[in-house]
Design a protein around this motif. Structure first.
Motif, short mmCIF file in Angstrom:
data_model
loop_
_atom_site.label_atom_id
_atom_site.label_comp_id
_atom_site.label_asym_id
_atom_site.label_seq_id
_atom_site.Cartn_x
_atom_site.Cartn_y
_atom_site.Cartn_z
N VAL A 17 18.11 26.14 45.92
CA VAL A 17 19.03 25.35 46.73
C VAL A 17 20.03 26.26 47.43
O VAL A 17 20.36 26.06 48.60
CB VAL A 17 19.76 24.31 45.85
CG1 VAL A 17 20.92 23.69 46.62
CG2 VAL A 17 18.80 23.22 45.42
N VAL A 18 20.50 27.28 46.72
CA VAL A 18 21.44 28.23 47.31
C VAL A 18 20.82 28.91 48.52
O VAL A 18 21.45 29.09 49.55
CB VAL A 18 21.88 29.29 46.27
CG1 VAL A 18 22.73 30.36 46.93
CG2 VAL A 18 22.65 28.63 45.13
N GLU A 19 19.53 29.26 48.40
CA GLU A 19 18.85 29.96 49.48
C GLU A 19 18.67 29.09 50.72
O GLU A 19 18.83 29.55 51.84
CB GLU A 19 17.47 30.43 49.01
CG GLU A 19 17.50 31.51 47.94
CD GLU A 19 16.11 31.87 47.47
OE1 GLU A 19 15.14 31.44 48.13
OE2 GLU A 19 15.98 32.55 46.44
N SER A 20 18.33 27.83 50.48
CA SER A 20 17.99 26.98 51.64
C SER A 20 18.79 25.69 51.66
O SER A 20 18.36 24.70 52.23
CB SER A 20 16.50 26.64 51.60
OG SER A 20 16.18 25.95 50.41
N MET A 21 19.96 25.70 51.04
CA MET A 21 20.76 24.50 50.93
C MET A 21 21.13 23.95 52.30
O MET A 21 21.04 22.76 52.56
CB MET A 21 22.02 24.81 50.14
CG MET A 21 22.89 23.63 49.84
SD MET A 21 24.14 24.15 48.68
CE MET A 21 25.58 23.91 49.65
N TYR A 22 21.53 24.84 53.18
CA TYR A 22 21.87 24.43 54.53
C TYR A 22 20.87 25.03 55.51
O TYR A 22 20.64 26.22 55.51
CB TYR A 22 23.27 24.92 54.91
CG TYR A 22 24.37 24.01 54.45
CD1 TYR A 22 24.89 23.05 55.31
CD2 TYR A 22 24.89 24.10 53.17
CE1 TYR A 22 25.90 22.21 54.90
CE2 TYR A 22 25.91 23.28 52.75
CZ TYR A 22 26.41 22.33 53.62
OH TYR A 22 27.41 21.50 53.21
N VAL A 23 20.28 24.18 56.32
CA VAL A 23 19.43 24.64 57.42
C VAL A 23 20.11 24.16 58.69
O VAL A 23 20.13 22.98 58.99
CB VAL A 23 18.01 24.07 57.32
CG1 VAL A 23 17.16 24.59 58.47
CG2 VAL A 23 17.38 24.43 55.99
N GLU A 24 20.73 25.07 59.40
CA GLU A 24 21.58 24.67 60.52
C GLU A 24 20.75 24.05 61.64
O GLU A 24 19.74 24.57 62.06
CB GLU A 24 22.37 25.87 61.04
CG GLU A 24 23.37 26.41 60.02
CD GLU A 24 24.19 27.55 60.57
OE1 GLU A 24 25.02 27.29 61.45
OE2 GLU A 24 23.98 28.67 60.12
N PHE A 25 21.25 22.90 62.16
CA PHE A 25 20.56 22.19 63.22
C PHE A 25 20.42 23.05 64.47
O PHE A 25 19.40 23.01 65.14
CB PHE A 25 21.33 20.92 63.58
CG PHE A 25 21.20 19.82 62.56
CD1 PHE A 25 20.28 19.90 61.52
CD2 PHE A 25 22.00 18.69 62.64
CE1 PHE A 25 20.17 18.90 60.60
CE2 PHE A 25 21.89 17.68 61.71
CZ PHE A 25 20.97 17.78 60.69
N LYS A 26 21.44 23.82 64.81
CA LYS A 26 21.39 24.63 66.02
C LYS A 26 20.16 25.53 66.02
O LYS A 26 19.47 25.67 67.02
CB LYS A 26 22.66 25.49 66.12
CG LYS A 26 23.84 24.77 66.75
CD LYS A 26 23.87 25.05 68.23
CE LYS A 26 25.19 24.57 68.82
NZ LYS A 26 25.29 24.89 70.25
N ARG A 27 19.89 26.15 64.87
CA ARG A 27 18.75 27.05 64.77
C ARG A 27 17.45 26.30 64.86
O ARG A 27 16.48 26.73 65.48
CB ARG A 27 18.83 27.85 63.46
CG ARG A 27 17.65 28.78 63.24
CD ARG A 27 17.91 29.71 62.09
NE ARG A 27 18.18 29.00 60.85
CZ ARG A 27 17.22 28.52 60.06
NH1 ARG A 27 15.96 28.62 60.41
NH2 ARG A 27 17.52 27.90 58.94
N ARG A 28 17.39 25.12 64.21
CA ARG A 28 16.14 24.35 64.17
C ARG A 28 15.85 23.62 65.45
O ARG A 28 14.72 23.17 65.68
CB ARG A 28 16.20 23.37 63.00
CG ARG A 28 16.14 24.05 61.64
CD ARG A 28 16.32 23.06 60.51
NE ARG A 28 15.30 22.03 60.52
CZ ARG A 28 15.30 21.02 59.63
NH1 ARG A 28 16.24 20.92 58.73
NH2 ARG A 28 14.35 20.12 59.69
N THR A 29 16.85 23.45 66.31
CA THR A 29 16.63 22.67 67.53
C THR A 29 16.60 23.53 68.79
O THR A 29 16.69 23.01 69.89
CB THR A 29 17.74 21.60 67.69
OG1 THR A 29 19.03 22.26 67.70
CG2 THR A 29 17.70 20.59 66.57
N ARG A 30 16.44 24.83 68.62
CA ARG A 30 16.42 25.69 69.80
C ARG A 30 15.29 25.30 70.75
O ARG A 30 15.41 25.43 71.97
CB ARG A 30 16.27 27.15 69.38
CG ARG A 30 17.55 27.76 68.82
CD ARG A 30 17.33 29.13 68.24
NE ARG A 30 18.54 29.64 67.61
CZ ARG A 30 18.58 30.65 66.76
NH1 ARG A 30 17.45 31.27 66.44
NH2 ARG A 30 19.71 31.04 66.22
N ALA A 31 14.18 24.86 70.20
CA ALA A 31 13.04 24.48 71.03
C ALA A 31 13.09 22.99 71.39
O ALA A 31 12.16 22.48 71.98
CB ALA A 31 11.74 24.79 70.31
#
Length: 282
Positions: A82-96
Motif C-alpha cells: 500500500v505504501v508503494e502504490s497507495m497514491y496513483v496520481e491522476f495527472k500521471r494516469r491521464t496524460r493520454a
C-alpha cells in the motif's frame, strides 16, 4: 489543510516502521540484537523503523521470523505494498486522456464477483447515463488539464456497464440522498439519470439502497468507496486514487459499509423517493 500524496505515503511508511518496531519490542529485542540475528547493519533496522527505508517482502519475512511473529507477515507485506502504490496520481494516469484512467483496473472489474459501493454525492459510474457522465467527466478533464477525449471516455464508461448484466456478479449499492439530488447538467440530464436508476434497480443481482437525509443514523461516510470482493478497497480524492489492500483495513471498510447501509431504504420506498425527486425536477 489537505495532505499531499507524498506526505501521505511518507506517513504510511512511518506507520509500517512503527508496527515493525512494536514487534521487535514485543519479542524483547534491541535494535542491535535484531540486526545481529538478521545479519543486517544496525542502522538498517533504525532506518526501517523510522520510515526512512522501505522494507522488502523478504525483509518483513525475516523480521517476523526473528520476532516469532510469522502470523503478521501477510498483513505487513500488504501494508508495505500500500505504501508503494497507495497514491496513483491522476495527472500521471491521464496524460493520454481520461479514457486511459477509466479503463485502468479492467481486470479487477472482470474478476470481481461481489461489488459493494458507497457514494455520498455522486451516482456511481456503473449506473450513469451518457449525458450525466459527460457532465461529470468534462469537469475532471478541465480540472486536471488533461487531453480532451470526452467522447472516448464516456464510451469507455458505458462499455463497462455491461458488467451489470452478468448474472455471476452482484452489486450492493448504498447512496446518500444527496447523491441523487446533486445536479450535474440540466434538469433533463438529471431526470434521465434518475430514470436510469429506476431501471437498474429492477435487476435481480443489484441491491440498491438510499439513505434519506432526515433519518436517524449512527455512521456518516467521509468519502465514497468501492469494495471489490474482499481483496481491495478503492476510493478517490480530487487528485489521486487510493487502493487499500491490507486485510485489516479492508475489514474496517466492510464494517463501515454495514453501518452505512443500515438506515438505507430499499425497493418500493427507494423508488418512491426517486420519483418524488423527479417530480421536483418538474
Amino acid at each position: 489543510m489537505s495532505t499531499s500524496p507524498s506526505d501521505a505515503a511518507r506517513k504510511a511508511q512511518q506507520a509500517l516502521g512503527l508496527r515493525l518496531r512494536e514487534l521487535r519490542k514485543d519479542a524483547g529485542l534491541s535494535g542491535r540484537e535484531l540486526a545481529a540475528a538478521t545479519g543486517w547493519h544496525f542502522t538498517r533496522v533504525s532506518k526501517i523503523e523510522n520510515g526512512v527505508q522501505a522494507p522488502t517482502d523478504s525483509d518483513i519475512r525475516i523480521w517476523c521470523a526473528v520476532c516469532s511473529a510469522e502470523d503478521q507477515v501477510t498483513d505487513l507485506i500488504a501494508q508495505a505494498r500500500v505504501v508503494e502504490s497507495m497514491y496513483v496520481e491522476f495527472k500521471r494516469r491521464t496524460r493520454a486522456g481520461m479514457k486511459q484512467l477509466l479503463q485502468a483496473g479492467g481486470d479487477l472489474y472482470e474478476r470481481t464477483e461481489r461489488f459493494r459501493i458507497y457514494e455520498h454525492n455522486v451516482i456511481p459510474g456503473l449506473f450513469q447515463t451518457a449525458e450525466y457522465a459527460t457532465e461529470l467527466l468534462s469537469f475532471w478533464i478541465d480540472f486536471l488539464e488533461t487531453r480532451n477525449d470526452i467522447e472516448a471516455a464516456v464510451a469507455a464508461r458505458m462499455e463497462r456497464q455491461a458488467l451489470l448484466y452478468r448474472g455471476t456478479k452482484t452489486f450492493s449499492v448504498v447512496l446518500e440522498e444527496a447523491a441523487i439530488r446533486t445536479q450535474f447538467g440540466t434538469p433533463e440530464t438529471m431526470a434521465g439519470q434518475l430514470d436510469r436508476l429506476l431501471s437498474v434497480m429492477t435487476l435481480p443481482n443489484i441491491s440498491f439502497g438510499i439513505v434519506p437525509m432526515m433519518v436517524q443514523r449512527r455512521a456518516v461516510g467521509s468519502t465514497g468507496f468501492w469494495i471489490f470482493d474482499d481483496t481491495l478497497v478503492a476510493l478517490e480524492t480530487p487528485t489521486a486514487s487510493i487502493d487499500v489492500s491490507q486485510p485489516q483495513e479492508i475489514a474496517l471498510y466492510e464494517r463501515m459499509f454495514e453501518q452505512l447501509r443500515q438506515p438505507a431504504i430499499y425497493g418500493r420506498d427507494a423508488r418512491r423517493l426517486i420519483i418524488r425527486i423527479l417530480d421536483e425536477l418538474g
